[in-house]
Write an enzyme that holds these catalytic residues in place. Structure first.
Site, PDB file in Angstrom:
ATOM      1  N   ASN A  13       0.879  -1.269   0.289  1.00 51.62           N
ATOM      2  CA  ASN A  13      -0.027  -0.016  -0.200  1.00 51.62           C
ATOM      3  C   ASN A  13       0.778   1.296  -0.093  1.00 51.62           C
ATOM      4  O   ASN A  13       1.365   1.551   1.128  1.00 51.62           O
ATOM      5  CB  ASN A  13      -1.014   0.132   1.279  1.00 51.62           C
ATOM      6  CG  ASN A  13      -1.753   1.292   1.456  1.00 51.62           C
ATOM      7  OD1 ASN A  13      -1.674   2.024   0.621  1.00 51.62           O
ATOM      8  ND2 ASN A  13      -2.359   1.550   2.419  1.00 51.62           N
ATOM      9  N   LYS A  15       0.052   4.394  -0.326  1.00 50.83           N
ATOM     10  CA  LYS A  15      -0.508   5.366   0.274  1.00 50.83           C
ATOM     11  C   LYS A  15      -0.214   6.752  -0.658  1.00 50.83           C
ATOM     12  O   LYS A  15      -0.259   6.442  -2.015  1.00 50.83           O
ATOM     13  CB  LYS A  15      -0.149   5.653   1.678  1.00 50.83           C
ATOM     14  CG  LYS A  15      -0.151   4.444   2.600  1.00 50.83           C
ATOM     15  CD  LYS A  15       0.002   4.775   4.109  1.00 50.83           C
ATOM     16  CE  LYS A  15      -0.191   3.479   4.823  1.00 50.83           C
ATOM     17  NZ  LYS A  15      -0.100   3.532   6.089  1.00 50.83           N
ATOM     18  N   HIS A 100      -9.684   1.603   4.954  1.00 54.76           N
ATOM     19  CA  HIS A 100      -8.305   1.791   5.497  1.00 54.76           C
ATOM     20  C   HIS A 100      -8.418   2.804   6.871  1.00 54.76           C
ATOM     21  O   HIS A 100      -9.197   3.703   6.661  1.00 54.76           O
ATOM     22  CB  HIS A 100      -7.386   2.156   4.634  1.00 54.76           C
ATOM     23  CG  HIS A 100      -5.884   2.161   5.364  1.00 54.76           C
ATOM     24  ND1 HIS A 100      -5.500   3.452   5.850  1.00 54.76           N
ATOM     25  CD2 HIS A 100      -4.992   1.418   5.086  1.00 54.76           C
ATOM     26  CE1 HIS A 100      -4.204   2.867   6.141  1.00 54.76           C
ATOM     27  NE2 HIS A 100      -3.954   1.589   5.711  1.00 54.76           N
ATOM     28  N   GLU A 102      -6.861   5.078   7.517  1.00 52.47           N
ATOM     29  CA  GLU A 102      -6.554   6.433   7.486  1.00 52.47           C
ATOM     30  C   GLU A 102      -7.833   7.257   6.783  1.00 52.47           C
ATOM     31  O   GLU A 102      -8.191   8.306   6.895  1.00 52.47           O
ATOM     32  CB  GLU A 102      -5.338   6.679   6.512  1.00 52.47           C
ATOM     33  CG  GLU A 102      -4.164   6.482   7.270  1.00 52.47           C
ATOM     34  CD  GLU A 102      -2.810   5.783   6.520  1.00 52.47           C
ATOM     35  OE1 GLU A 102      -2.989   5.779   5.281  1.00 52.47           O
ATOM     36  OE2 GLU A 102      -2.003   5.179   7.360  1.00 52.47           O
ATOM     37  N   GLU A 172      -5.710  -4.527  10.857  1.00 51.81           N
ATOM     38  CA  GLU A 172      -4.606  -3.503  11.020  1.00 51.81           C
ATOM     39  C   GLU A 172      -4.741  -2.696  12.226  1.00 51.81           C
ATOM     40  O   GLU A 172      -5.485  -1.712  11.960  1.00 51.81           O
ATOM     41  CB  GLU A 172      -4.641  -2.473   9.649  1.00 51.81           C
ATOM     42  CG  GLU A 172      -4.381  -2.894   8.456  1.00 51.81           C
ATOM     43  CD  GLU A 172      -3.606  -2.114   7.391  1.00 51.81           C
ATOM     44  OE1 GLU A 172      -2.597  -2.486   6.783  1.00 51.81           O
ATOM     45  OE2 GLU A 172      -4.157  -1.164   7.100  1.00 51.81           O
ATOM     46  N   GLY A 178       2.411   2.643  10.801  1.00 53.34           N
ATOM     47  CA  GLY A 178       3.249   3.711  10.549  1.00 53.34           C
ATOM     48  C   GLY A 178       4.216   4.245  11.753  1.00 53.34           C
ATOM     49  O   GLY A 178       4.715   5.021  11.963  1.00 53.34           O
ATOM     50  N   SER A 215       3.132  -1.805  10.366  1.00 57.93           N
ATOM     51  CA  SER A 215       4.862  -1.761  10.582  1.00 57.93           C
ATOM     52  C   SER A 215       5.405  -2.903  10.360  1.00 57.93           C
ATOM     53  O   SER A 215       6.232  -3.541  11.074  1.00 57.93           O
ATOM     54  CB  SER A 215       4.917  -1.407  12.105  1.00 57.93           C
ATOM     55  OG  SER A 215       4.682  -0.049  12.342  1.00 57.93           O
TER      56      SER A 215
END
Ligand code: PGA
Length: 256
Positions: A13, A15, A100, A102, A172, A178, A215
């Site tokens: 991904n 992003k 996701h 985010e 996730e 991250g 991560s």
């Protein structure tokens, strides 16, 4: 019936990284290092603007699939700035990430939006990859299971039985994305078991891949893939560099 994907599914991904020029360079570097393998499925998920370029750069490498990071729930219309699932399919995607963290936490996407996006992806012939995961506060309050089950049930609310062979799930934990803080293989296995049990109940199958994300690096990919119920990895930061991504993409698959 859609053909089942070989597992593990290893998905990059990107992003909001790698515009068309960088995407082309990435693909050239990755293809030079990665020869097709039948014991896994590799997926690249570039930004929407780089999708068609990435497809063209992959040329005849059909072993590598493409995904889009987000779709709108309508197929077309006056939705400035959005991309639809049919457009993603036209640009080369065969998967779509949905929900996701985010999207949920930065852009305010709600469970009901994810349900509509899953439906839109399926309508367009894409495989939706529904992302679920708890925040650190939710984990500390002991709500992990309730949160991921709510997100799972809501996102799959409108999927009918015949479409479950195209669904994928990504677990996730938000606190691991991250941050450099990875769930341990045991943490992941616990939540993956909960998700697999719910999917068995809802879809009547054990065959829906549940990926872990947060991560992931070349150093921890092997241990995570060896955890029970972990059927793949969704990788952000460590997927941006062709060398580190190749190391993850070539992780030895544990014998089952
Ligand atoms: P990360 O992101 O690997 O950079 O933690 C994973 C993801 O958000 O898909």
């Amino acid at each position: 019936m859609s053909a089942a994907l070989a597992t593990p599914v290893l998905a990059a991904n990107w992003k909001m990284n790698h515009g068309p020029t960088q995407a082309r360079a990435f693909v050239a570097a990755f293809l030079a290092r990665y020869t097709p393998r039948t014991d896994r499925t590799i997926v690249l998920v570039p930004p929407a603007l780089s999708l068609a370029t990435t497809r063209d750069a992959l040329a005849d490498r059909r072993d590598i699939l493409l995904g889009i990071q987000n779709v709108h729930y309508e197929d077309k219309g006056a939705f400035t700035g959005e991309s639809s699932a049919p457009m993603a399919a036209d640009a080369g995607a065969s998967l779509a990430l949905v929900g996701h963290s985010e999207r949920r936490h930065i852009f305010g996407e709600r469970d009901e939006d994810t349900a509509r996006k899953v439906a839109a992806a399926l309508r367009a012939g894409l495989r939706p990859m529904l992302c679920v995961g708890e925040t650190i506060d939710q984990r500390e309050r002991g709500e992990t299971e309730a949160v991921v089950l709510r997100q799972l049930r809501a996102g799959l609310a409108v999927v009918d039985a015949s479409a479950f062979d195209r669904v994928l799930i990504a677990y996730e934990p938000v606190w691991a994305i991250g941050t450099g803080r990875t769930a341990t293989p045991d943490d992941a296995a616990t939540v993956h078991a909960v998700l697999h049990a719910a999917l068995r109940e809802r879809a009547g199958t054990d065959a829906i891949p549940v990926l872990y994300g947060g991560s992931v690096t070349a150093a921890n990919a092997g241990a995570l893939l060896a955890a029970p119920g972990v059927n793949g990895l969704l990788v952000g930061g460590a997927s941006l560099d062709p060398e580190s991504w190749t190391a993850i993409a070539t992780t030895p698959v544990p014998a089952t």
